[in-house]
Scaffold this motif. Structure first.
Motif, PDB file in Angstrom:
ATOM      1  N   GLU A  80       0.624  -1.106   0.196  1.00  0.00           N
ATOM      2  CA  GLU A  80      -0.534  -0.360   0.185  1.00  0.00           C
ATOM      3  C   GLU A  80       0.998   1.215  -0.156  1.00  0.00           C
ATOM      4  N   HIS A  81       2.135   1.227   0.656  1.00  0.00           N
ATOM      5  CA  HIS A  81       2.781   2.094   0.838  1.00  0.00           C
ATOM      6  C   HIS A  81       4.553   2.400   0.114  1.00  0.00           C
ATOM      7  N   SER A  82       4.659   3.834  -0.692  1.00  0.00           N
ATOM      8  CA  SER A  82       6.134   3.987  -1.139  1.00  0.00           C
ATOM      9  C   SER A  82       6.754   4.711  -0.372  1.00  0.00           C
ATOM     10  N   ASP A  83       6.164   5.362   0.780  1.00  0.00           N
ATOM     11  CA  ASP A  83       6.801   6.407   1.230  1.00  0.00           C
ATOM     12  C   ASP A  83       7.562   5.620   2.048  1.00  0.00           C
ATOM     13  N   GLY A  84       8.645   5.915   2.076  1.00  0.00           N
ATOM     14  CA  GLY A  84       9.598   5.753   3.510  1.00  0.00           C
ATOM     15  C   GLY A  84       9.191   5.835   4.627  1.00  0.00           C
ATOM     16  N   PHE A  85       8.960   7.184   5.061  1.00  0.00           N
ATOM     17  CA  PHE A  85       8.169   7.567   6.141  1.00  0.00           C
ATOM     18  C   PHE A  85       6.942   7.197   7.009  1.00  0.00           C
ATOM     19  N   ALA A  86       6.189   6.922   5.263  1.00  0.00           N
ATOM     20  CA  ALA A  86       4.876   5.861   6.054  1.00  0.00           C
ATOM     21  C   ALA A  86       5.419   4.273   6.419  1.00  0.00           C
ATOM     22  N   ILE A  87       5.863   4.288   5.192  1.00  0.00           N
ATOM     23  CA  ILE A  87       6.918   2.648   6.006  1.00  0.00           C
ATOM     24  C   ILE A  87       7.388   2.582   7.366  1.00  0.00           C
ATOM     25  N   ALA A  88       7.986   3.582   8.033  1.00  0.00           N
ATOM     26  CA  ALA A  88       8.304   3.482   9.070  1.00  0.00           C
ATOM     27  C   ALA A  88       7.763   3.731  10.158  1.00  0.00           C
ATOM     28  N   ARG A  89       6.470   4.856   9.894  1.00  0.00           N
ATOM     29  CA  ARG A  89       5.408   4.908  11.167  1.00  0.00           C
ATOM     30  C   ARG A  89       4.939   3.561  10.616  1.00  0.00           C
ATOM     31  N   GLU A  90       4.445   2.637  10.480  1.00  0.00           N
ATOM     32  CA  GLU A  90       3.893   1.734   9.717  1.00  0.00           C
ATOM     33  C   GLU A  90       4.822  -0.020  10.791  1.00  0.00           C
ATOM     34  N   ASP A  91       6.299   0.317  10.494  1.00  0.00           N
ATOM     35  CA  ASP A  91       7.298  -0.625  11.172  1.00  0.00           C
ATOM     36  C   ASP A  91       7.158  -0.448  12.506  1.00  0.00           C
ATOM     37  N   LEU A  92       7.022   0.809  13.609  1.00  0.00           N
ATOM     38  CA  LEU A  92       6.824   1.198  14.354  1.00  0.00           C
ATOM     39  C   LEU A  92       5.567   0.729  15.518  1.00  0.00           C
ATOM     40  N   ARG A  93       4.705   0.710  14.487  1.00  0.00           N
ATOM     41  CA  ARG A  93       3.869   0.209  14.750  1.00  0.00           C
ATOM     42  C   ARG A  93       3.749  -1.151  15.103  1.00  0.00           C
ATOM     43  N   ILE A  94       4.595  -1.905  14.092  1.00  0.00           N
ATOM     44  CA  ILE A  94       4.566  -3.622  14.470  1.00  0.00           C
ATOM     45  C   ILE A  94       5.613  -3.850  15.384  1.00  0.00           C
ATOM     46  N   ARG A  95       6.736  -3.043  15.458  1.00  0.00           N
ATOM     47  CA  ARG A  95       7.673  -4.011  15.564  1.00  0.00           C
ATOM     48  C   ARG A  95       7.958  -3.651  17.107  1.00  0.00           C
ATOM     49  N   GLY A  96       7.762  -2.320  17.570  1.00  0.00           N
ATOM     50  CA  GLY A  96       8.050  -1.667  18.316  1.00  0.00           C
ATOM     51  C   GLY A  96       9.383  -1.173  18.187  1.00  0.00           C
ATOM     52  N   PRO A  97      10.694   0.268  19.277  1.00  0.00           N
ATOM     53  CA  PRO A  97      11.077   0.764  19.252  1.00  0.00           C
ATOM     54  C   PRO A  97      12.384  -0.467  19.215  1.00  0.00           C
ATOM     55  N   GLY A  98      12.717  -1.189  19.184  1.00  0.00           N
ATOM     56  CA  GLY A  98      13.790  -1.697  19.856  1.00  0.00           C
ATOM     57  C   GLY A  98      14.538  -2.326  19.122  1.00  0.00           C
ATOM     58  N   GLU A  99      13.599  -3.320  17.733  1.00  0.00           N
ATOM     59  CA  GLU A  99      14.774  -3.270  16.497  1.00  0.00           C
ATOM     60  C   GLU A  99      15.109  -2.474  16.053  1.00  0.00           C
ATOM     61  N   PHE A 100      14.666  -1.385  16.287  1.00  0.00           N
ATOM     62  CA  PHE A 100      14.395   0.205  15.268  1.00  0.00           C
ATOM     63  C   PHE A 100      15.731   1.299  15.337  1.00  0.00           C
ATOM     64  N   VAL A 101      15.636   0.834  16.653  1.00  0.00           N
ATOM     65  CA  VAL A 101      16.481   1.522  17.054  1.00  0.00           C
ATOM     66  C   VAL A 101      18.377   0.530  16.880  1.00  0.00           C
ATOM     67  N   GLY A 102      17.944  -0.666  17.057  1.00  0.00           N
ATOM     68  CA  GLY A 102      19.245  -1.255  15.772  1.00  0.00           C
ATOM     69  C   GLY A 102      20.539  -1.244  17.233  1.00  0.00           C
ATOM     70  N   ALA A 103      21.381  -1.641  16.562  1.00  0.00           N
ATOM     71  CA  ALA A 103      23.147  -2.509  17.151  1.00  0.00           C
ATOM     72  C   ALA A 103      22.631  -0.163  18.200  1.00  0.00           C
ATOM     73  N   ARG A 104      22.588   0.816  18.013  1.00  0.00           N
ATOM     74  CA  ARG A 104      22.434   2.139  18.694  1.00  0.00           C
ATOM     75  C   ARG A 104      22.327   1.767  20.251  1.00  0.00           C
ATOM     76  N   GLN A 105      20.701   0.855  20.340  1.00  0.00           N
ATOM     77  CA  GLN A 105      20.361   0.617  21.691  1.00  0.00           C
ATOM     78  C   GLN A 105      21.625  -0.272  23.083  1.00  0.00           C
ATOM     79  N   SER A 106      22.358  -0.579  22.515  1.00  0.00           N
ATOM     80  CA  SER A 106      23.835  -0.834  23.051  1.00  0.00           C
ATOM     81  C   SER A 106      24.082   0.367  24.037  1.00  0.00           C
ATOM     82  N   GLY A 107      23.943   2.172  23.310  1.00  0.00           N
ATOM     83  CA  GLY A 107      24.601   3.374  24.502  1.00  0.00           C
ATOM     84  C   GLY A 107      23.303   3.958  24.694  1.00  0.00           C
ATOM     85  N   LEU A 108      21.725   3.083  25.251  1.00  0.00           N
ATOM     86  CA  LEU A 108      20.574   4.264  25.059  1.00  0.00           C
ATOM     87  C   LEU A 108      19.851   3.395  25.867  1.00  0.00           C
ATOM     88  N   PRO A 109      19.391   4.747  27.140  1.00  0.00           N
ATOM     89  CA  PRO A 109      18.775   3.987  28.235  1.00  0.00           C
ATOM     90  C   PRO A 109      17.030   3.417  27.345  1.00  0.00           C
TER      91      PRO A 109
END
Length: 681
Positions: free
Chosen positions: A603-632
C-alpha cells in the motif's frame, strides 16, 4: 553468575538474582512495576468457573495423591457446595502435599480447563486458609521475575522498599505542564498496591493516571540523558572547517544534475556545522534514492579544502565499493584522490593505501570495518561519515571517531536510508541534530508492487524472461533464512541453478555474502555493464546498488523479510526511465505479522509512512538497532501510545538542565543509577 555483594536486608545470593532483573539498590525495587494484576478480591464457586478464565476458588481437599502415570505428578480433588475440581502439579514439593491433606481448606488461583476427568487447574497458585478467612481488598500485582525468585518474595521486598525508601517528589506540580498527573509517591503506591476502588481496566491497559505519571518521568529521564550527552559534546573541540567554496563549486558545476531543494538545505546545514569549533553530530536520513551520497561528497570536500581528512565507512563491501567508485568518478577529475580500504584487498595494495593515509598524502578514504582496525592511521581526520549507521554498534562508531591523532574530536555525520519516525527521532535520537531529505530527485519512476503466491512462480519466471529479452535487467532475491547462513547459501545456489536451467536464453549471475570480494565485484560490474541480464542475489544487494537499467525486482518468500529490508530491496529498481515493478512472492500460511508487513509494503511507497507502520508493528527496540547498546531504553512508556507525553517531557528536560541541573541529576540517578551507557557515540 558470581554472587553480587548484598545490600541492606538482601544477601549475596538474593542480590545476584535481583541483578538479573537490573535491581541493584532498594530504590530500583520501587521502579520494578507490575506486568499485570490478578483479582484475588473475590471467590468464584467451582460450578460457575468458566474454562479459559483465571479465577480464585476455595474449597475442602477431598483427596490428594502422587500418581506416576503418565508421569509423576501431584493430583488433588477440591470440593465446594457447587462442584468439584481437580488440581494437578507436575513440579511440587513435600510442603505442598502437607497443605493438601484431606479435610484442609485451600484457595486456588489459576485457569480452569476441561480435562479427562472433568474441570481441572494445572499448576494453580495454592494457599491454605482458615474457614471464614477474609479476602484481600486490592488487586494482586504480578511482577517480572527470574528463576529462584518467587512472586511472594518479590512483593515482600517491594513492599518493604516502599515503606523504607519513601519516593521523593522531584517534580513539583508547576513542572508538570497542564498534565494533571498524580505525585510520584502516590503513583507508585497505586501501581504496587492498588486501592479497592481503582479502575482495573485503566491499570491493565497502562492508561491510569498513575501509569502516565511514571511513563512521563521515564521519558523525561531519557530526554535528560540524551540532551546531557548532546550538551557535553558541545564543550569538546573539533577542527573548524570553513566554507572555502572552490572544490565544492567545481563539483556542483560538473554534475549532470541539479541538487534538489532538500539536498541544498542539507548541504548548507552540514557546512554550517563543520565551520563550528565543536563536533557536529548529525543524522542525515532520507528515503531510498533521495541522494545522500552527493551530500556526503560535498561535506568531504569541505574537509579537503581545509587540508584535513574525511572518511566514509559502510557496513558491507558491496556498498563501500559502490561509494568509492561513485566518489572517485566525481572527485578524481578535480584532482582529489581517494583511498579504498576493505578487509579483502591484497596486502600490498592495502599497505600502499595505509601509507598514503598515514602521510596525509591522501585526504579521503572509503571503506568497511577495515577503517577502524589498528594499523589505520588518520593523523588529520576531521570528518567521519557512517553510512547505514544503525548497522554499526556504538563501540564501532567510537573507534572511528578516535582515529583522529590530536585532542580534537572529528565531526560525525551518520546516514540512514531507513527513515526514522518523528516520535523515534524525538526520543532515541534526541542527542543528535537530524536532517531529513524528504524529496526525491526528478526522473525517479514510481515502482509498481505486486503480491503473488508461490504457486504462480512459473508465471513470474515467464515475466522475467519477457522483460530481459525486451532489453531490461532484473534482480531475483533469494529467501532469508535466519537459522543458517550455510542453508541460505545452498538456497541461493539452487535458485541460481534452477533459473539458469529455466531461462537458457538469458545470461544469469549469482552474488552472495560468502563469495570472495573480487568475485562479487566482477559479477556486480558485469551486471552494471549489461553483460548479465538477471542477477540472483541474497540481501547483500540491499543497499547502495545502483543499476539504472534494472527495472524488475523479484523477492522470494517476501513474508520472511522485515519492512525496511523490503523497502530497501524494492529501491534497487526504478532508478532509470523505464517502468519498474517489484514482485513479492509469498508462501502460505502467513503469520499475522507477515500479512501486516506485506499489506504495508503493497500500500505504501513512501519510506516515512512505511517506517511509521514498522514502528507500530515491531516497537522501537529493533528499529534503534545497534545504537541500543548505548541508550536508556524505555521499560514502560510506549512511543506509539504515549506520543503526547513526549513533547512536554522534552520541554521539561530542557528547563531542568537550564534551571535545576541538580534535580536533573537526581532524576537520572533514580532511573539509571549512574548507568548512562555509551552516549558518547
Amino acid at each position: 553468575m558470581a554472587d553480587q555483594p548484598g545490600w541492606a536486608g538482601v544477601g549475596p545470593q538474593l542480590a545476584a538474582r535481583l541483578a538479573k532483573l537490573d535491581i541493584r539498590r532498594p530504590q530500583d525495587l520501587v521502579l520494578h512495576l507490575p506486568l499485570r494484576y490478578e483479582d484475588e478480591t473475590r471467590l468464584t464457586p467451582i460450578g460457575a468457573a468458566r474454562a479459559g478464565m483465571p479465577v480464585q476458588v476455595e474449597g475442602e481437599v477431598q483427596s490428594c495423591e502422587v500418581t506416576l502415570r503418565p508421569r509423576r505428578q501431584l493430583v488433588a480433588r477440591i470440593r465446594d457446595d457447587s462442584g468439584t475440581l481437580v488440581a494437578r502439579w507436575l513440579n511440587f514439593y513435600p510442603s505442598m502435599q502437607k497443605q493438601l491433606e484431606a479435610g484442609r481448606r485451600v484457595r486456588l488461583f489459576g485457569e480452569v480447563r476441561g480435562g479427562f476427568f472433568g474441570d481441572e487447574m494445572i499448576h494453580p497458585r495454592l494457599r491454605a486458609v482458615d474457614p471464614g478467612e477474609g479476602l484481600p481488598e486490592a488487586l494482586t500485582p504480578v511482577y517480572p521475575t527470574t528463576a529462584g525468585l518467587a512472586q511472594s518474595a518479590l512483593r515482600k521486598l517491594i513492599g518493604r522498599a516502599l515503606n523504607n525508601v519513601p519516593p521523593e517528589e522531584l517534580l513539583p506540580a508547576a513542572r508538570l505542564p497542564g498534565l494533571k498527573l498524580p505525585g510520584f509517591a502516590e503513583a507508585l503506591r497505586t501501581l504496587h498496591q492498588p486501592p479497592p476502588d481503582v479502575d482495573p481496566h485503566g491499570l491493565e491497559m497502562r492508561a491510569h493516571p498513575a501509569w502516565l505519571r511514571i511513563k512521563f518521568e521515564e521519558l523525561l529521564v531519557q530526554q535528560l540523558s540524551l540532551r546531557r550527552a548532546y550538551n557535553a559534546r558541545r564543550t569538546r573541540h573539533a577542527p573548524v572547517l570553513r566554507e572555502r567554496g572552490q572544490l565544492t563549486a567545481a563539483l556542483l558545476a560538473q554534475l549532470p544534475f541539479k541538487l534538489t531543494g532538500a539536498q541544498a538545505r542539507a548541504v548548507a546545514e552540514i557546512a554550517r556545522d563543520l565551520a563550528l569549533p565543536h563536533p557536529m553530530q548529525r543524522l542525515l536520513q532520507g528515503d531510498v534514492g533521495s541522494g545522500k551520497t552527493i551530500v556526503a561528497a560535498l561535506a568531504m570536500l569541505q574537509a579537503v579544502e581545509n587540508g584535513r581528512q574525511a572518511v566514509l565507512m559502510a557496513p558491507t563491501e558491496i556498498l563501500a565499493e559502490q561509494h568509492w567508485k561513485k566518489l572517485a568518478a566525481w572527485l578524481e577529475p578535480l584532482g582529489v584522490g581517494i583511498a579504498w580500504l576493505s578487509g579483502s584487498r591484497k596486502k600490498k595494495e592495502r599497505e600502499a593505501e595505509l601509507a598514503r593515509l598515514a602521510s596525509g598524502e591522501v585526504l579521503l578514504a572509503v571503506g568497511t570495518h577495515a577503517l577502524i582496525e589498528d594499523p589505520v592511521a588518520l593523523p588529520r581526520l576531521a570528518l567521519a561519515i557512517v553510512d547505514e549507521q544503525h548497522r554499526f554498534g556504538v563501540r564501532q562508531r567510537l573507534a572511528l571517531r578516535d582515529k583522529g591523532a590530536d585532542a580534537q574530536h572529528p565531526h560525525m555525520l551518520m546516514m540512514s536510508a531507513t527513515p526514522i519516525p518523528r516520535t523515534l527521532a524525538m526520543s532515541y535520537y534526541a542527542d543528535l541534530d537530524v536532517t531529513v531529505l524528504d524529496e526525491l530527485p526528478p526522473g525517479r519512476t514510481p515502482i509498481l508492487t505486486k503480491l503473488v503466491t508461490e504457486s504462480r512462480r512459473d508465471q513470474v519466471i515467464a515475466r522475467v524472461r519477457d522483460a530481459c529479452l525486451g532489453g531490461a535487467q532484473a534482480y531475483w532475491v533469494c529467501p532469508l533464512i535466519e537459522e543458517s547462513e550455510a542453508l541460505q547459501l545452498k538456497t541461493a545456489v539452487e535458485t541460481f541453478e534452477s533459473l539458469t536451467a529455466a531461462l537458457p536464453d538469458l545470461k544469469v549471475g549469482l552474488v552472495h555474502g560468502r563469495m570472495k570480494s573480487d568475485e562479487k565485484s566482477t559479477t556486480m560490474t558485469a551486471f552494471a555493464a549489461g553483460e548479465l541480464q538477471l542477477l540472483v542475489a541474497t540481501t547483500v544487494i540491499e543497499v547502495g546498488v545502483d543499476v539504472p537499467n534494472a527495472s524488475l525486482m523479484v523477492i522470494e518468500h517476501a513474508e520472511r523479510f522485515g519492512l525496511a529490508q523490503l523497502h530497501q530491496l524494492r529501491g534497487r529498481v526504478g532508478r532509470g526511465t523505464a517502468e519498474s515493478a517489484c514482485i513479492l512472492i509469498y508462501a502460505h500460511p502467513l503469520s499475522e505479522n507477515g500479512r501486516a508487513r506485506l499489506k504495508v509494503i503493497y500500500e505504501h511507497s513512501d519510506g516515512f509512512a512505511i517506517a511509521r507502520e514498522d514502528l507500530r508493528i515491531r516497537g522501537p527496540g529493533e528499529f534503534v538497532g545497534a545504537r541500543q547498546s548505548g541508550l536508556p531504553l524505555l521499560r514502560y512508556a510506549d512511543l506509539e501510545g504515549d506520543a503526547e507525553l513526549l513533547e512536554p517531557a522534552r520541554t521539561v528536560a530542557e528547563g531542568l538542565l537550564r534551571e535545576a541541573p541538580d534535580v536533573a541529576a537526581r532524576l537520572m540517578d533514580r532511573w539509571l543509577g549512574g548507568r548512562e551507557g555509551l552516549l558518547g557515540a
